[in-house]
Scaffold this motif. Sequence first.
Motif, PDB file in Angstrom:
ATOM      1  N   TRP B 375       0.680  -1.241  -0.049  1.00 40.14           N
ATOM      2  CA  TRP B 375       0.116   0.232  -0.039  1.00 40.14           C
ATOM      3  C   TRP B 375       0.797   1.233  -0.117  1.00 40.14           C
ATOM      4  O   TRP B 375       0.504   2.415  -0.199  1.00 40.14           O
ATOM      5  CB  TRP B 375      -1.027   0.017   1.468  1.00 40.14           C
ATOM      6  N   PRO B 485      -3.357  -0.323   4.899  1.00 43.36           N
ATOM      7  CA  PRO B 485      -3.895   0.369   3.668  1.00 43.36           C
ATOM      8  C   PRO B 485      -3.891   1.941   3.834  1.00 43.36           C
ATOM      9  O   PRO B 485      -4.027   2.502   2.711  1.00 43.36           O
ATOM     10  CB  PRO B 485      -5.200  -0.102   3.608  1.00 43.36           C
ATOM     11  N   VAL B 491      -6.954   6.233   0.737  1.00 49.52           N
ATOM     12  CA  VAL B 491      -7.722   5.290   1.264  1.00 49.52           C
ATOM     13  C   VAL B 491      -8.481   6.026   2.657  1.00 49.52           C
ATOM     14  O   VAL B 491      -7.673   6.509   3.403  1.00 49.52           O
ATOM     15  CB  VAL B 491      -7.031   4.019   2.005  1.00 49.52           C
ATOM     16  N   VAL B 494     -11.044   1.072   5.838  1.00 50.22           N
ATOM     17  CA  VAL B 494     -10.653  -0.251   5.615  1.00 50.22           C
ATOM     18  C   VAL B 494     -11.715  -1.462   6.355  1.00 50.22           C
ATOM     19  O   VAL B 494     -12.087  -1.176   7.513  1.00 50.22           O
ATOM     20  CB  VAL B 494      -9.276  -0.599   5.950  1.00 50.22           C
ATOM     21  N   ASP B 527     -14.754  -4.044  -3.451  1.00 53.53           N
ATOM     22  CA  ASP B 527     -13.667  -3.420  -3.062  1.00 53.53           C
ATOM     23  C   ASP B 527     -12.999  -2.869  -4.627  1.00 53.53           C
ATOM     24  O   ASP B 527     -12.576  -1.718  -4.861  1.00 53.53           O
ATOM     25  CB  ASP B 527     -12.379  -4.411  -2.616  1.00 53.53           C
ATOM     26  N   TYR B 577     -10.876  -3.743   1.337  1.00 52.53           N
ATOM     27  CA  TYR B 577     -10.988  -4.733   1.958  1.00 52.53           C
ATOM     28  C   TYR B 577      -9.654  -5.361   2.447  1.00 52.53           C
ATOM     29  O   TYR B 577      -8.934  -5.672   1.463  1.00 52.53           O
ATOM     30  CB  TYR B 577     -11.880  -5.753   1.377  1.00 52.53           C
ATOM     31  N   GLU B 578      -9.558  -5.507   3.392  1.00 51.16           N
ATOM     32  CA  GLU B 578      -8.099  -6.146   4.018  1.00 51.16           C
ATOM     33  C   GLU B 578      -8.310  -7.657   4.617  1.00 51.16           C
ATOM     34  O   GLU B 578      -8.762  -7.555   5.855  1.00 51.16           O
ATOM     35  CB  GLU B 578      -7.298  -5.441   5.140  1.00 51.16           C
TER      36      GLU B 578
END
Lengths: 100, 742
Positions: B375, B485, B491, B494, B527, B577-578
């Motif tokens: 990221w 992220p 961003v 998350v 995402d 989305y992690e």
Amino acid sequence: MEGPVFVDTSGRRSKVLRRIGLLLGAGCLAYAAVLGAAFMGWGTDLAPSSLLPFGDSARGGPGGLRPAGGYGDPAGRPSGAPTAAPTSDTVPTAAPAAAD
Amino acid sequence: MTTTTSSRGRRRAPSRIERAAGRAAALQKPRVILAALLLLALTSVLLLDGYLRAEVGGDQRVRTGASSSEVPDAVLDGGPILTFRGGRATTVSVPDKTIALTFDDGPDPTWTPRVLAVLEKYDVPGTFFLVGSMVSRYPGVVRDLVRQGNEVGIHTFTHVDLSYQGDARVRREITQTQLALAGAAGITTTLFRAPYSSQTDAIDNYSWPVYRTLGEEGYTSVFVDTDSDDWKRPGVSKIVRWATPEDGEGASVLFHDAGGERSQTIAALPKYIEKMKAKGYTFTTVSGALEEQRGGARAVGGTTGRLQAAHRPATGVTLYEGKALVAAVAVAEWTVPALSVGLVVVGVAVLGRFAMMLVLARRHHRQRNRRRFSWGPAVTRPVSVIVPAYNEKECIAHTLESLARSTHPIEVLVVDDGSTDGTSQIARAAADRLGMRNVRIVRQENVGKPAALNNGVRSARHDIVVMMDGDTVFEPDTVRQLVQPFADPRVGAVAGNAKVGNRDTLIGAWQHIEYVMGFNLDRRMYDLLRCMPTIPGAIGAFRREAVLEAGGMSEDTLAEDTDITIALHRAGWQVVYEEHARAWTEAPGSLKQLWSQRYRWSYGTMQALWKHRGSLTDKGPSGRFGRVGMPLVVLFQVVTPVFAPLIDVFTVYSMVFVDLRAALLAWLAVLGVQLLCAAYAFRLDREMYRYLLMMPLQQLAYRQMMYLVLIHSCVTALTGGRLRWQKLERTGEVGTPAGVGS
């Protein structure tokens, strides 16, 4: 925004929908009832049975003298719908309904 | 980790509610009754539709070789018109040089009008033996028929061989057809012709009782002298030849105006009529033939009344019931195709969604798991973890324990939303016991989760806030994974990977499947498409400034997580989305709790979508979400669940009325597609496949439940009722928080 989304504190929408719901429910019930009755053939006996007023038919019943109106009797009595003006069908069987 | 049901159910409930005026998530009786009635009507429609479409087959004899020992010889050798005057069977022939045209199996919307046109052109009448199911479907054709002066007879309702049926069935078939006729054209009739009959010499011991019974009730049974066999489509000349009687005899002639391709009949009819007229024949109806034989005046172009002597006007109950039947059939004729369209819509949506998910999920997985992927520079600065808690005395200690093991520097803010079970004290004791020096306990009055979260955001000291639930358990690496992220300045939030902990009960397993397949596969797709609608309340991370700019967590909806996520999208932030940031949550353990949760979620989502409906017409990132994201969400989370049960409904319908095996195979094919998707989702998340065994039942049960939940929410939204979790009035706690620096 006044209060949470969709909430109608006056209750007006709720009343309208309640009415619609009642109509819808009644309609569904009527629909199912009509189909049920039609399927079972309830509500009216539709046998045409010979309508000679002189008890000529095997089942008897002065069908020819019956007043107009298909609000026939419940099953059992052959009432059928009324005759129109006497037609050839009710002519006494003087004519030789002979075979051949 | 144990929880009591009460703490689970009321976890989000603010208590300052006027319960008298509120409505619960529990099903209200009027809605249940209405739903049951709608289901009854739907079932009636489908049953009716199936019944009506019973195949009208070719007019061949079904029973052969039966004895006719009990049939009077006079009948076997007699004419085609059979009556039971005075209990005695008598037959009447068609007079010489007379033709009674009879047409079986109608009315048909294509062919019957053409037959009528031919008859009109040559000014000849005919007698039509109609099938009741067709009468009820095409009442207009019957009206035209009767108005034109033709005669009508009964050919049963479903074109069934009456010799095989019991008395009750015979009676029903006749009565239903009379009702249909009454509704369609206002008449009943005394003429009858049985399907699969032909000449009188073909009457056998099985069919004779039927004729006798009907005759005693006053019906005149009509047979055939010459059969054109037009249904075999032998060619126009053969049809004409076979229909012609010998030696100037009179005849009752059989044609068909329905039940297949009848163009040959249409072509043959004019030729036949011309041929017979040239031979000096006249044409009449069955009643006309009867009258002539009985010495009545020859009905040369006779009055309509005489030619339709077998008709009786339908009045009273008969007429109204008949009309109601025809109207009910019309409803069914519209409903089933409309539902089929719904089925197509959902079929396309389901299959399209799976295709998209597979493609996009794969891409997401590969992209994010590439070795070179990052990221940006690693995020190492401390973050704030906000834990809103209401009566979480069983879980709060576990939650803090899991946070104590975090590999990322954090400060923990426990916001006690006016708990009554000593949650604050337990939390403080646990923190002390674990030697955690970074825990702050904030007490507030019981004003609800959104307000608690806002309180936490305001009090947070760092620029990134992680939001979780009071009973969620993190893994040690969760926070670190979750905040990476944010190295990308675009961003704004998350979403983590929420996992069902209690997955060994039936309902738990169902939700486990749903979380892995539905939520997480969906999240990968959303995402990449940049339209994630919801960050799970159990695990999500936000930029503090983004939240404050958006006005904090709002109380306008029951799904404040969806609300803030959409707001962030509209403000131009990216929501990602992690998958590696895992949190363990306890899903509802009973059907009632699950229902309650889903009801809240679905109602809240609808509220949030409606609240942000302006994004449809906005410009920029807000418009992008409104025109791309929202339609997708509406399609997959509202439209699809509402129509999905049609899959099951039509499968049952097809199994009963169409083809058992094909319908079952189709249903299994849909299930197969879903299983494949689920297996893929499980693979991506490295979950054990054995839970997939539950899938068939889960899909079936979930489809019904989700549809009901959705309708229930829609109705609540429409009626404007207030759910018990919604506050009556807003307090000063809610709204734009004071701008405290981070």
